[in-house]
Design a protein around this motif. Sequence first.
Motif, short mmCIF file in Angstrom:
data_model
loop_
_atom_site.label_atom_id
_atom_site.label_comp_id
_atom_site.label_asym_id
_atom_site.label_seq_id
_atom_site.Cartn_x
_atom_site.Cartn_y
_atom_site.Cartn_z
N LYS A 167 -3.85 -2.80 12.98
CA LYS A 167 -2.86 -1.83 13.49
C LYS A 167 -2.54 -0.75 12.46
O LYS A 167 -2.74 0.43 12.70
N ILE A 168 -2.00 -1.18 11.31
CA ILE A 168 -1.49 -0.19 10.36
C ILE A 168 -2.61 0.74 9.86
O ILE A 168 -2.45 1.96 9.84
N GLN A 208 4.80 0.61 1.53
CA GLN A 208 5.14 -0.57 2.33
C GLN A 208 4.76 -1.86 1.62
O GLN A 208 3.69 -1.95 1.01
N LEU A 266 -2.22 -7.55 11.13
CA LEU A 266 -1.33 -6.38 11.28
C LEU A 266 -1.87 -5.21 10.46
O LEU A 266 -1.99 -4.08 10.96
N TYR A 297 0.84 -1.21 0.00
CA TYR A 297 0.00 0.00 0.00
C TYR A 297 0.86 1.24 0.00
O TYR A 297 2.07 1.17 0.28
N ILE A 316 8.61 4.90 13.91
CA ILE A 316 7.82 3.99 13.07
C ILE A 316 8.74 2.95 12.44
O ILE A 316 8.49 1.75 12.46
N LEU A 329 9.65 -1.03 4.15
CA LEU A 329 8.92 0.22 4.38
C LEU A 329 9.80 1.37 3.92
O LEU A 329 10.96 1.46 4.32
N LYS A 372 9.64 -5.45 15.12
CA LYS A 372 8.47 -6.32 15.29
C LYS A 372 8.31 -7.28 14.12
O LYS A 372 7.96 -8.44 14.31
N ASN A 373 8.53 -6.79 12.91
CA ASN A 373 8.32 -7.65 11.74
C ASN A 373 9.37 -8.76 11.68
O ASN A 373 9.05 -9.90 11.31
N LEU A 424 4.40 -5.92 2.65
CA LEU A 424 4.38 -6.94 3.71
C LEU A 424 4.24 -8.29 3.03
O LEU A 424 3.40 -8.46 2.13
N THR A 460 10.20 0.45 15.19
CA THR A 460 9.18 -0.52 15.63
C THR A 460 8.90 -1.53 14.55
O THR A 460 8.84 -2.74 14.79
N THR A 461 8.70 -1.02 13.34
CA THR A 461 8.33 -1.89 12.21
C THR A 461 9.40 -2.94 11.96
O THR A 461 9.11 -4.13 11.85
N ARG A 508 -0.75 8.12 12.40
CA ARG A 508 0.45 8.80 11.90
C ARG A 508 0.49 8.83 10.38
O ARG A 508 1.39 9.40 9.77
N HIS A 509 -0.50 8.19 9.74
CA HIS A 509 -0.65 8.29 8.29
C HIS A 509 -2.14 8.17 7.93
O HIS A 509 -2.95 7.78 8.76
N ASP A 538 -3.59 3.41 12.36
CA ASP A 538 -2.53 4.25 12.91
C ASP A 538 -2.69 5.68 12.41
O ASP A 538 -2.66 5.91 11.19
N PHE A 589 4.36 7.13 2.53
CA PHE A 589 4.91 5.82 2.86
C PHE A 589 4.60 4.85 1.73
O PHE A 589 3.55 4.95 1.09
#
Length: 132
Positions: A65-66, A49, A61, A7, A23, A40, A30-31, A51, A26-27, A71-72, A69, A47
């Motif tokens: 979560k994403i 990304q 996820l 995306y 970001i 990313l 965690k990933n 996955l 963490t990404t 922040r975007h 979020d 952004f």
Amino acid sequence: MNHTICYISKAKEGLTAIEIENIFATTQTKNNEAGIKGILLFGFGNFFQVLEGDKKVIDDLYLKKICDDNRHYDLLTIINYPIKYPIFSEYSSEFNIVKTNTQLDQVKAYLNQNKLHHLSKNIQRMLNPFLL
Ligand SMILES: Cc1cc2nc3c(=O)[nH]c(=O)nc-3n(C[C@H](O)[C@H](O)[C@H](O)COP(=O)(O)O)c2cc1C
């Protein structure tokens, strides 16, 4: 089952360098812990990304979560489908540009395989080195 989601999104107005670093950190951590592969990237306020991994893990996820979020925003899902094998060998999070030849090859292979031509101008600019 292996799955991929790709995306693009717009960074929240006024997102600071520190927030972006957080970001990315963490990404990546965690990933890698979760066995999720991909990349990313951030550039021109957007952004991008990719996955790759187990369908349920990736779906959870992304959706729980994403997508939530703040922040975007304006997330645009470009790809969401099953794959045989991941193209990326690990999870990397990079500011603006990929850092190694392996990453470059992986982004190129992913873009070629999925024929991504309907991307926005900013994303095209961000990905220009890979699209050439
Ligand atoms: C552009 C963007 C991409 C993100 N990608 C991931 C990701 O791939 N993996 C991940 O664990 N968190 C990612 N996050 C962060 C998650 O939204 C969430 O904040 C983080 O996983 C912490 O969740 P928790 O507080 O429930 O542990 C991303 C956030 C943004 C803004």
